[in-house]
Scaffold this active site. Structure first.
Site, mmCIF file in Angstrom:
data_model
loop_
_atom_site.group_PDB
_atom_site.id
_atom_site.type_symbol
_atom_site.label_atom_id
_atom_site.label_comp_id
_atom_site.label_asym_id
_atom_site.label_seq_id
_atom_site.Cartn_x
_atom_site.Cartn_y
_atom_site.Cartn_z
ATOM 1 N N SER A 48 0.827 -1.202 0.000
ATOM 2 C CA SER A 48 0.000 0.000 0.000
ATOM 3 C C SER A 48 0.869 1.264 0.000
ATOM 4 C CB SER A 48 -0.961 -0.041 1.196
ATOM 5 O OG SER A 48 -2.001 0.900 1.045
ATOM 6 N N ASP A 183 -5.850 -3.658 -2.302
ATOM 7 C CA ASP A 183 -4.759 -3.366 -1.373
ATOM 8 C C ASP A 183 -4.182 -4.643 -0.757
ATOM 9 O OD1 ASP A 183 -3.285 -2.457 0.957
ATOM 10 O OD2 ASP A 183 -4.365 -0.558 0.783
#
Length: 340
Positions: A48, A183
């Protein structure tokens, strides 16, 4: 000399603390040791927001000052653009933020860099998750079929946090199959174990050092009695389900336990007032207020005051102390790992 892994957690805007800390470390390496973070790191890993920093370091020439500058209120407002569709409850029946702002910022700063642009002898790894086949995707420079992947698209996929940003698609595999990704924090917000596993495969006979950096630990209480009655909506709104799923402590335990004594440092702290950090930042991944970003960067400075000497020694392969874990909020000092 042993191989050095730099592993960077996810956490949205809280990556401001990571970038600030690394900027301070790099300045010390340059001023006091005539070297740099890039010269010393052998393996970058990120999830991320950590993937953005890892890829910027591994595949571009961006300075740490410029990377830290990405975590400004001005840049953040261009990334976290509210989704204003009709009849959409942001984060409930639609992503809270639009995709365009984040994608545009990543493309602007990572440009046309690809995973193959990592310097010779070094590697980078990024974690994301394919939703259609329910499988993790570890996108890495050591895999030839990943060489063509654009760094900005890899970071875009790794940071597509469910309920916050839209799912991203990439062409993956030998057949360039369209793959829908979210993610990587849903499976490995702390990518350290992925990095250790890959380093063991690449360099099976080389010792390793690990510098693992978090983005702050949430301390906001989840109401236990009320949670007995929650359904999906309440778990998202009140239970912070995404943050529960992306907790990094289990990976931290695994990594420090399997690492030889004195070869591992975990930089992190609870986001609450404590000695040395009297004003704690908000723990939300999307609090992009100027005040909160200032507090996040102050947390990075706090980390440098507490870990800086040990981290610089670890990076230059001179560290002789114990492995270090997260900061004890009662003392404001890193906890020395005691195997037992």
């Amino acid at each position: 000399m042993s191989k050095l892994i730099l592993s960077l957690d996810g956490g949205g805007i809280r990556g401001a603390a990571t970038a600030q800390f690394l900027m301070r470390v790099d300045a010390t390496l340059r001023n006091d040791h005539q070297t740099s973070l890039r010269e010393r790191v052998d393996f970058y890993a990120g999830t991320s927001t950590g993937s953005l920093i890892a890829l910027a370091l591994a595949t571009t020439n961006m300075s740490l000052e410029d990377i830290s500058g990405l975590y400004s209120a001005t840049s953040a407002r261009q990334i976290f653009v509210d989704n204003r569709g009709w009849f959409e409850l942001d984060g409930i029946n639609a992503p809270k933020y639009e995709a365009k702002g984040k994608s545009t910022m990543l493309k602007k700063h990572l440009g046309q860099a690809k995973l193959r642009n990592v310097p010779a002898g070094k590697q980078v790894l990024v974690v994301t998750y394919g939703i259609e086949r329910r499988r993790p995707h570890v996108l890495k420079s050591s895999k030839r079929e990943h060489h063509k992947l654009l760094a900005w698209q890899v970071a875009d996929a790794s940071s597509a946090a469910p309920t916050y940003f839209p799912t991203r698609d990439m062409k993956l595999g030998p057949d360039n199959e369209q793959t829908w990704l979210i993610d990587g924090g849903v499976i490995a917000n702390n990518p350290t174990m992925c990095a250790i596993a890959e380093a063991c495969r690449l360099w099976p006979h080389e010792p390793r050092r690990v510098l693992s950096i978090g983005t702050g630990t949430r301390t906001r209480k989840i109401n236990g009695p009320d949670s007995q009655h929650w359904g999906a909506v309440q778990w998202v709104l009140e239970g912070s389900l995404i943050d529960v799923l992306s907790d990094e402590k289990v990976v931290g335990y695994q990594a420090i336990t399997i690492s030889p004594p004195g070869s591992y440092i975990r930089v992190n702290a609870e986001m609450r007032p404590q000695p040395g950090m009297l004003k704690a930042p908000d723990d939300a991944m999307d609090d992009i207020s100027t005040t909160n970003i200032k507090h996040l960067k102050a947390m990075g400075d706090f980390w440098f005051e507490q870990y800086g000497d040990a981290v610089v020694a670890l990076i230059t392969d001179r560290y002789q102390g114990p492995s270090l874990d997260r900061i004890d909020p009662l003392t404001g000092r890193p906890q020395a790992y005691q195997p037992h």
